[in-house]
Design an enzyme around this catalytic site. Structure first.
Site, short mmCIF file in Angstrom:
data_model
loop_
_atom_site.label_atom_id
_atom_site.label_comp_id
_atom_site.label_asym_id
_atom_site.label_seq_id
_atom_site.Cartn_x
_atom_site.Cartn_y
_atom_site.Cartn_z
CG ASP A 1 -1.80 1.20 1.32
OD1 ASP A 1 -2.47 1.54 0.33
OD2 ASP A 1 -1.82 1.81 2.41
CB SER A 2 3.72 2.36 2.08
OG SER A 2 4.58 1.25 2.03
#
Length: 129
Positions: A24-25
């Protein structure tokens, strides 16, 4: 970025939730980079573009764009993330959409951790901003 390239066996032992958490990051950094390189606008406008691109719906659409580009191994990682059991799906998202987005995040986490930056760039080239 600073990173330790992890061998694939170690990555395969990670839970799909961990891969998605990290991915996600990775995905968000890629989106932010594309935004600042392609748009000369106020921060509020840039943030609006970011929010539109990091939501479950957009990530699920991105998967549909790239699914035919994936190798068998990449598809396996995606499916591990997609099929991971989650306790709660956000109200604004359908379970199918949320699971597709989680699969994409797991794939991005895998690619980054295994040092496949070029492949990440290739797949993220389909992000339309």
């Amino acid at each position: 970025m600073l990173r330790k390239i992890v061998n694939k066996n170690e990555i395969m032992m990670m839970s799909p939730h961990k891969l998605a958490f990290f991915g996600d990051s990775v995905y968000e950094i890629i989106v932010r980079e594309k935004i600042i390189c392609n748009h000369n606008a106020e921060i509020g406008v840039l943030n609006s573009l970011k929010v539109k691109s990091v939501c479950c719906e957009y990530q699920a659409e991105l998967f549909e764009k790239i699914k035919n580009m994936l190798t068998e191994e990449e598809l396996e990682i995606y499916k591990r993330g997609r099929n991971a059991h989650v306790k709660k799906v956000p109200k604004k998202s359908s379970p199918v959409t949320y699971h597709k987005a989680t699969g994409l995040e797991a794939l991005f986490g895998f690619l980054y951790l295994s040092g496949q930056e070029e492949r990440l760039r290739e797949l993220s080239g389909e992000i339309d901003l």
